[in-house]
Write a protein that holds these residues in place. Structure first.
Motif, PDB file in Angstrom:
ATOM      1  N   THR A  19       3.424 -16.393  -4.012  1.00  0.00           N
ATOM      2  CA  THR A  19       3.654 -15.262  -2.969  1.00  0.00           C
ATOM      3  C   THR A  19       2.561 -14.377  -2.827  1.00  0.00           C
ATOM      4  OG1 THR A  19       5.267 -14.172  -4.614  1.00  0.00           O
ATOM      5  CG2 THR A  19       6.054 -15.496  -3.110  1.00  0.00           C
ATOM      6  N   GLY A  20       1.599 -14.488  -3.885  1.00  0.00           N
ATOM      7  CA  GLY A  20       0.485 -13.600  -3.853  1.00  0.00           C
ATOM      8  C   GLY A  20      -0.483 -13.278  -2.955  1.00  0.00           C
TER       9      GLY A  20
ATOM     10  N   ASN B  65       5.197 -15.934  -8.645  1.00  0.00           N
ATOM     11  CA  ASN B  65       4.139 -15.076  -8.333  1.00  0.00           C
ATOM     12  C   ASN B  65       2.355 -15.676  -7.415  1.00  0.00           C
ATOM     13  OD1 ASN B  65       5.910 -12.938  -9.636  1.00  0.00           O
ATOM     14  ND2 ASN B  65       4.882 -13.285 -11.563  1.00  0.00           N
ATOM     15  N   THR B  66       2.092 -16.833  -7.863  1.00  0.00           N
ATOM     16  CA  THR B  66       0.955 -17.129  -6.944  1.00  0.00           C
ATOM     17  C   THR B  66       1.305 -17.440  -6.237  1.00  0.00           C
ATOM     18  OG1 THR B  66       0.356 -18.273  -9.625  1.00  0.00           O
ATOM     19  CG2 THR B  66      -0.876 -19.164  -7.262  1.00  0.00           C
TER      20      THR B  66
ATOM     21  N   CYS C 186       0.423 -22.940 -14.837  1.00  0.00           N
ATOM     22  CA  CYS C 186       1.128 -22.403 -14.234  1.00  0.00           C
ATOM     23  C   CYS C 186       2.083 -22.221 -15.691  1.00  0.00           C
ATOM     24  CB  CYS C 186       2.077 -21.323 -13.134  1.00  0.00           C
ATOM     25  SG  CYS C 186       0.818 -20.249 -11.797  1.00  0.00           S
TER      26      CYS C 186
ATOM     27  N   GLU D 106      13.569 -14.655  -5.440  1.00  0.00           N
ATOM     28  CA  GLU D 106      12.275 -13.747  -5.064  1.00  0.00           C
ATOM     29  C   GLU D 106      11.622 -14.335  -4.653  1.00  0.00           C
ATOM     30  OE1 GLU D 106       7.851 -12.542  -7.545  1.00  0.00           O
ATOM     31  OE2 GLU D 106       9.833 -12.604  -8.622  1.00  0.00           O
TER      32      GLU D 106
ATOM     33  N   ALA E 152      13.496 -16.708 -10.423  1.00  0.00           N
ATOM     34  CA  ALA E 152      12.036 -16.478  -9.589  1.00  0.00           C
ATOM     35  C   ALA E 152      12.409 -17.320  -7.868  1.00  0.00           C
ATOM     36  CB  ALA E 152      11.083 -17.738 -10.631  1.00  0.00           C
TER      37      ALA E 152
ATOM     38  N   SER F 254       8.807 -18.343 -12.648  1.00  0.00           N
ATOM     39  CA  SER F 254       8.390 -16.892 -12.915  1.00  0.00           C
ATOM     40  C   SER F 254       6.449 -17.072 -12.122  1.00  0.00           C
ATOM     41  CB  SER F 254       8.107 -15.770 -13.686  1.00  0.00           C
ATOM     42  OG  SER F 254       9.952 -16.188 -13.662  1.00  0.00           O
ATOM     43  N   ALA F 255       5.755 -17.308 -12.734  1.00  0.00           N
ATOM     44  CA  ALA F 255       4.614 -17.192 -13.110  1.00  0.00           C
ATOM     45  C   ALA F 255       4.227 -17.843 -11.354  1.00  0.00           C
ATOM     46  CB  ALA F 255       3.412 -17.561 -14.303  1.00  0.00           C
TER      47      ALA F 255
END
Length: 178
Positions: free
Chosen positions: A177-178, A174-175, A166, A38, A35, A170-171
């Motif tokens: 970078t989303g 995603n939040t 979250c 990423e 994560a 990892s979640a």
């Protein structure tokens, strides 16, 4: 440039109520290293702000802490990411410093190295209320992960207004970078 500030124990690696005292005890939470990589690949600067009162308590030495951080940064590098900066508070809870979370000293120190970044755009990711409070006090956004002490923190309630919750790092990535 974008910046994310992560707590260490309970966010990146497994935490222990008995402290993480050795390099062998420092074990990443599954998915956390990937994560961070990423997030790094998405163009974010990643910094770590971590209370390490185990130093003041004599549970481990500065050399051991450095070795733990070397392990962490090496794993992130191997995964294709980068941790730009690690700040730690070596003090105990009664030492009267301004860096120990929930005080914002470490967060402010990190932000001072990135004067072009508006603190309001920065996420501080933690698993405890004090992580979130430090981030909010420095003008950042708070994101709670349920790993580490996160579930316990969530059950106690009283999260700062606007806190994003979250499952894990990892979640959270995603939040962010989303």
């Amino acid at each position: 440039m974008n910046l994310v500030i992560l707590d260490r124990d309970g966010v990146i690696n497994f935490d222990s109520d008995n402290y993480i005292k050795t390099v062998d005890e420092w074990q990443p939470i599954p998915g956390s290293i990937e994560a961070i990589a990423e997030l790094s690949k998405a163009g974010f600067e990643i910094c770590v702000a971590t209370n390490q009162s185990g130093l003041a308590r004599g549970y481990f030495t500065p050399k051991t802490l450095t070795a733990m951080h070397t392990k962490m940064t090496s794993l992130v590098t191997e995964a294709g990411g980068n941790i730009s900066l690690i700040e730690h508070c070596p003090h105990g809870p009664d030492d009267g410093c301004n860096c120990r979370k929930p005080l914002p000293g470490m967060i402010e120190s990190i932000l001072s190295k990135y004067p072009e970044i508006n603190p309001e755009s920065v996420y501080v990711v933690g698993d405890s209320l004090r992580d979130l409070q430090a981030g909010i006090a420095a003008g950042c956004k708070a994101l709670l992960v349920k790993t580490g002490k996160g579930e316990r923190t969530l059950e106690k309630g009283g999260l700062p207004e606007g806190t994003v919750v979250c499952e894990d790092l990892s979640a959270a990535v995603n939040t962010i970078t989303g």
